[in-house]
Design a protein around this motif. Structure first.
Motif, PDB file in Angstrom:
ATOM      1  N   PHE A 133       0.842  -1.324  -0.082  1.00  0.00           N
ATOM      2  CA  PHE A 133       0.135  -0.083  -0.106  1.00  0.00           C
ATOM      3  C   PHE A 133       0.867   1.252   0.013  1.00  0.00           C
ATOM      4  CE2 PHE A 133      -3.351   2.510   1.536  1.00  0.00           C
ATOM      5  CZ  PHE A 133      -4.179   1.861   0.446  1.00  0.00           C
ATOM      6  N   PRO A 134       0.558   2.100  -0.932  1.00  0.00           N
ATOM      7  CA  PRO A 134       1.206   3.445  -0.724  1.00  0.00           C
ATOM      8  C   PRO A 134       1.135   4.181   0.621  1.00  0.00           C
ATOM      9  CG  PRO A 134      -0.240   3.631  -2.630  1.00  0.00           C
ATOM     10  CD  PRO A 134      -0.580   2.579  -1.788  1.00  0.00           C
ATOM     11  N   VAL A 177       1.998   7.057   1.669  1.00  0.00           N
ATOM     12  CA  VAL A 177       1.414   8.289   1.660  1.00  0.00           C
ATOM     13  C   VAL A 177      -0.169   8.308   1.682  1.00  0.00           C
ATOM     14  CG1 VAL A 177       0.913  10.581   0.145  1.00  0.00           C
ATOM     15  CG2 VAL A 177       2.885   9.154  -0.242  1.00  0.00           C
ATOM     16  N   LEU A 178      -0.650   7.165   0.999  1.00  0.00           N
ATOM     17  CA  LEU A 178      -2.165   7.154   1.157  1.00  0.00           C
ATOM     18  C   LEU A 178      -2.597   6.758   2.735  1.00  0.00           C
ATOM     19  CD1 LEU A 178      -4.633   7.645  -0.695  1.00  0.00           C
ATOM     20  CD2 LEU A 178      -4.454   5.393  -1.309  1.00  0.00           C
ATOM     21  N   LEU A 179      -1.918   5.818   3.014  1.00  0.00           N
ATOM     22  CA  LEU A 179      -2.232   5.359   4.626  1.00  0.00           C
ATOM     23  C   LEU A 179      -2.158   6.486   5.430  1.00  0.00           C
ATOM     24  CD1 LEU A 179      -2.790   2.693   5.450  1.00  0.00           C
ATOM     25  CD2 LEU A 179      -0.338   2.534   6.371  1.00  0.00           C
ATOM     26  N   LEU A 187      -2.116   9.895   4.792  1.00  0.00           N
ATOM     27  CA  LEU A 187      -3.330  10.751   4.383  1.00  0.00           C
ATOM     28  C   LEU A 187      -4.698  10.444   5.162  1.00  0.00           C
ATOM     29  CD1 LEU A 187      -3.210  11.706   0.652  1.00  0.00           C
ATOM     30  CD2 LEU A 187      -2.849  13.208   2.787  1.00  0.00           C
ATOM     31  N   ALA A 188      -5.024   9.121   4.988  1.00  0.00           N
ATOM     32  CA  ALA A 188      -6.305   8.554   5.446  1.00  0.00           C
ATOM     33  C   ALA A 188      -6.484   8.648   7.087  1.00  0.00           C
ATOM     34  CB  ALA A 188      -6.657   7.123   5.193  1.00  0.00           C
ATOM     35  N   VAL A 189      -5.067   8.165   7.801  1.00  0.00           N
ATOM     36  CA  VAL A 189      -5.515   8.096   9.259  1.00  0.00           C
ATOM     37  C   VAL A 189      -5.211   9.816   9.627  1.00  0.00           C
ATOM     38  CG1 VAL A 189      -3.957   7.412  11.250  1.00  0.00           C
ATOM     39  CG2 VAL A 189      -4.135   5.898   9.089  1.00  0.00           C
ATOM     40  N   ILE A 241      -9.683   2.250  10.050  1.00  0.00           N
ATOM     41  CA  ILE A 241      -9.454   3.777   9.971  1.00  0.00           C
ATOM     42  C   ILE A 241     -10.541   4.441  10.509  1.00  0.00           C
ATOM     43  CG2 ILE A 241      -8.890   5.646   8.371  1.00  0.00           C
ATOM     44  CD1 ILE A 241      -6.749   3.832   7.100  1.00  0.00           C
ATOM     45  N   GLY A 279       3.158   0.145  -6.231  1.00  0.00           N
ATOM     46  CA  GLY A 279       2.398   0.851  -5.090  1.00  0.00           C
ATOM     47  C   GLY A 279       2.935   2.296  -4.976  1.00  0.00           C
ATOM     48  N   GLN A 280       4.487   2.268  -4.916  1.00  0.00           N
ATOM     49  CA  GLN A 280       5.213   3.313  -4.982  1.00  0.00           C
ATOM     50  C   GLN A 280       4.903   4.476  -5.977  1.00  0.00           C
ATOM     51  OE1 GLN A 280       6.490   3.759  -1.910  1.00  0.00           O
ATOM     52  NE2 GLN A 280       5.818   1.766  -1.801  1.00  0.00           N
ATOM     53  N   ILE A 295      -0.042  10.255  -6.575  1.00  0.00           N
ATOM     54  CA  ILE A 295      -0.934  10.746  -5.661  1.00  0.00           C
ATOM     55  C   ILE A 295      -0.343  12.198  -5.252  1.00  0.00           C
ATOM     56  CG2 ILE A 295      -1.745  10.870  -3.392  1.00  0.00           C
ATOM     57  CD1 ILE A 295      -1.741   7.932  -3.528  1.00  0.00           C
ATOM     58  N   ILE A 339     -10.797  14.133   2.010  1.00  0.00           N
ATOM     59  CA  ILE A 339     -10.352  14.180   3.273  1.00  0.00           C
ATOM     60  C   ILE A 339     -10.557  15.370   4.051  1.00  0.00           C
ATOM     61  CG2 ILE A 339      -8.182  14.338   4.651  1.00  0.00           C
ATOM     62  CD1 ILE A 339      -7.148  11.907   3.074  1.00  0.00           C
ATOM     63  N   VAL A 368     -13.308   8.234   1.096  1.00  0.00           N
ATOM     64  CA  VAL A 368     -11.839   8.040   1.337  1.00  0.00           C
ATOM     65  C   VAL A 368     -11.912   6.504   1.210  1.00  0.00           C
ATOM     66  CG1 VAL A 368     -10.076   8.377   2.887  1.00  0.00           C
ATOM     67  CG2 VAL A 368     -11.589  10.203   2.532  1.00  0.00           C
ATOM     68  N   ILE A 412      -3.347  -2.007  -7.288  1.00  0.00           N
ATOM     69  CA  ILE A 412      -1.944  -2.216  -6.906  1.00  0.00           C
ATOM     70  C   ILE A 412      -1.773  -3.843  -6.815  1.00  0.00           C
ATOM     71  CG2 ILE A 412      -0.270  -1.913  -5.264  1.00  0.00           C
ATOM     72  CD1 ILE A 412      -1.307   0.418  -4.347  1.00  0.00           C
TER      73      ILE A 412
END
Lengths: 308, 306
Positions: free
Chosen positions: A152-153, A155-157, A159-161, B26, B239-240, B246, B265, B273, B284
């Motif tokens: 998982f990227p 960055v996205l993780l 951001l979401a948290v 989350i 993924g990266q 992004i 967000i 989200v 991915i």
């Protein structure tokens, strides 16, 4: 499982490439390492300067980073037309001194970078040791979680948290720290698997040492080099990520100076006043560059065969 | 081959379940949806009523099951902000993200392949040192800063390219280059070490001993074999790459999933989200599985050992 294996191999490749010359052409290889070490020393010196200027910011910054001077707003750096020696790097949209803000901004980045790294290293090393030492089901579970998180990227993780928890200094540290542990766990697990079978561990077991003693006194000391190297490189990664979150307005909130939010504010003014966005970015770049160079040199120095 | 495919698919399922749990946790464990939905001055009774209405009074695993079984059918709930299904909102923004990612990948390969091969062939030369140096510097460059600098130079100063937006090929140039330049350093280093490793193999020596020309040795014998690790790595880097996309999207106001996610967000629009997180993860993982299968197809050693 294959992804994990190939992933580990992937990580091995560059280091092997770097390590090989030492085997094929000894004199040239060691010369190369020496040159790289020199670069590493230079990088370390640069980094030390950055850290020192962040620590002693109150005494070296030419102005108060929050002092507004609306008459001097958007002043260009000193070497351009209209620049004044009062503000060496110019001022931002409300006349705050950029040099002072860049110096103070380093505090946030370094504090978050180092604290998040300590958090990830602790979690990652403990889980990696557990997975590698005990194996079986617990290994399977940890490896699976590592795989999920690594796919998982990052960055996205983050951001979401952050979106749910809200942004504050401690939340940033927690999120970036918790998101960063899988790489430690993967490397440490692989190393532990190999070390577990070595004679000195078997001997320790035969002597009746407890699991905890075997893990922390026999195995862990052998893993210091990879941990130090990953940790160094991770600080750079965290600094970039923190600045990105702040840049989006989801990280450190203005008016607290942080390289990321300065860049984000400066973006609006980049048509006429490029320096507001350029200097904080340059600070991030210099810092991460120095850390990466130092990390590479550390890897060469500590263990040229390291699987990283 | 068959068990290899099954193995890969099984892994895909596990990872997707993992990601869905993550997305669920989350919102439902770290945060409280009701707290976000209701105004702060709402009474306690109101909170309880909403909690019941949304099924939040049930045990967590029941809630997760509900979320997951609906998500499988493409139902992530309605956007709290736009009053349209989150799924269609996210799906609509998917193509620009995919195009950007692919364009970035192409640019990265265009930069990394020639330089990586060159560095490997002229190992320890000035060219090699220069390439490695640029790669280390490139890896330290924050992607979003690089994007802004590109905008300042090419859009603001030279007025050669549009600063943001989407539509024509001109809009693609800067974002694709920005993303590609971010991925190029690591790819270049991997290409370099891959080619170096292959060049030390015995079959290369054999080929040279047979009197095969250097160009043929490099292109036909070395590069082809070096492709396997490169493809594998690129797959795992996906993924990266998407993470980079992004960041790139937010800098260039690219109308993809990432900008939608960041907007959502900001608006605290969590169904969107969640949906974006799960769909990106799916993308991915699918890419990874395709790459794994492709590599297994090219290189029989891998599928036998798996």
């Amino acid at each position: 499982m294959t992804a994990a294996r190939t992933g580990a191999d992937v990580a091995v490749k560059p280091a092997r490439g770097a390590a090989r010359p030492a085997a094929s052409a000894p004199s040239r290889g060691s010369l190369r390492r020496l040159v790289r070490l020199k670069w590493g020393m230079a990088a370390a010196a640069l980094l030390l300067t950055i850290v020192a200027s962040a620590i002693f910011a109150p005494s070296i910054a030419p102005h108060d980073p929050l002092a507004v001077n609306i008459r001097q707003r958007l002043a260009p750096p000193v070497w351009m037309d209209g620049g004044t020696p009062r503000h060496l790097l110019g001022t931002d949209q409300i006349g705050r001194d950029l040099l002072a803000r860049v110096i103070y901004g380093g505090r946030v980045s370094l504090v978050i970078g180092v604290s998040a790294m300590l958090l990830s290293a602790t979690i990652g090393v403990l889980l990696g040791l557990t997975a590698g030492y005990f194996g079986r089901r617990i290994d399977w579970v940890i490896t699976m979680v590592v795989n999920v998180l690594l796919t998982f990227p990052f960055v996205l993780l983050a951001l979401a948290v952050i979106a749910v928890l809200g942004s504050s200094l401690s939340n940033m540290i927690i999120v970036l720290g918790v998101a960063g542990w899988p790489i430690y766990a993967r490397v440490i697990r692989a190393e532990t698997l190999a070390i577990r079978e070595r004679e000195f561990v078997l001997a320790g077991r035969a002597l009746g040492m407890s699991h905890a003693r075997l893990i922390f006194r026999q195995i862990l000391p052998n893993l210091v080099s990879p941990i130090v190297v990953i940790a160094t490189l991770q600080v750079a990664q965290v600094i970039v990520l923190e600045s990105f979150l702040s840049f989006l307005g989801l990280g450190i909130q203005p008016p607290t100076p942080a390289w990321g939010n300065m860049l984000g504010e400066g973006r609006v003014y980049m048509l006429n006043s490029w320096w507001i966005a350029a200097f904080p970015g340059l600070a991030i770049f210099t810092t991460t560059f120095a850390i990466n160079l130092m990390g590479n040199a550390l890897r060469d120095w500590l263990d040229p065969h390291m699987k990283l | 081959m068959r068990s290899y495919v099954v193995h890969q698919l099984a892994q895909l399922v596990v990872v997707v379940i993992g990601i869905s749990i993550l997305a669920f946790v989350i919102l439902h464990v770290l945060g409280d949806p009701v707290l976000l939905l209701l105004p702060q001055n709402a009474g306690k009774a109101e909170f309880e009523r909403y909690r019941k209405l949304l099924g939040l009074d049930q045990p967590l695993w029941v809630q997760y099951w509900k979320f997951a079984s609906q998500a499988v059918q493409g139902d992530f709930g309605k956007s709290w902000y736009a009053d349209t299904p989150a799924f269609s909102l996210v799906l609509e923004r998917m193509p620009p993200t995919i195009y950007l990612t692919l364009a970035g990948l192409v640019v990265a390969l265009l930069i990394a392949l020639p330089l990586g091969i060159l560095a490997a062939l002229k190992r320890h030369s000035f060219v090699d040192t220069l390439c490695t140096g640029i790669a280390v510097a490139g890896q330290a460059m924050p992607l979003f800063w690089f994007g802004i600098m590109l905008i300042i130079i090419f859009a603001v100063r030279l007025r050669a390219l549009p600063a943001s937006g989407y539509g024509t090929w001109q809009h693609f140039v800067m974002p694709a280059f920005c993303l590609g330049a971010a991925l190029a350093p690591i790819t270049m280093r991997l290409v370099r070490s891959g080619v170096i490793e292959v060049l030390s193999m015995e079959y290369i020596t054999t080929a040279r001993a047979k009197g095969v020309g250097e160009r043929t040795v490099v292109i036909k014998h070395a590069f082809r074999n070096a492709c396997i690790p490169i493809i594998t790595i690129l797959g795992l880097q996906f993924g990266q790459l998407l993470g980079g996309a992004i960041i790139t999207e937010t800098v260039f106001a690219w109308p993809g999933v990432a900008t939608l996610t960041v907007e959502s967000i900001r608006n605290q629009d969590f169904p969107v989200v969640q949906c974006a997180v799960v769909l990106l993860a799916l993308l991915i993982v699918t890419a990874n599985v395709i790459v794994d299968l492709l590599v297994g197809f090219i290189d029989p050693r891998i599928r036998v050992s798996a």
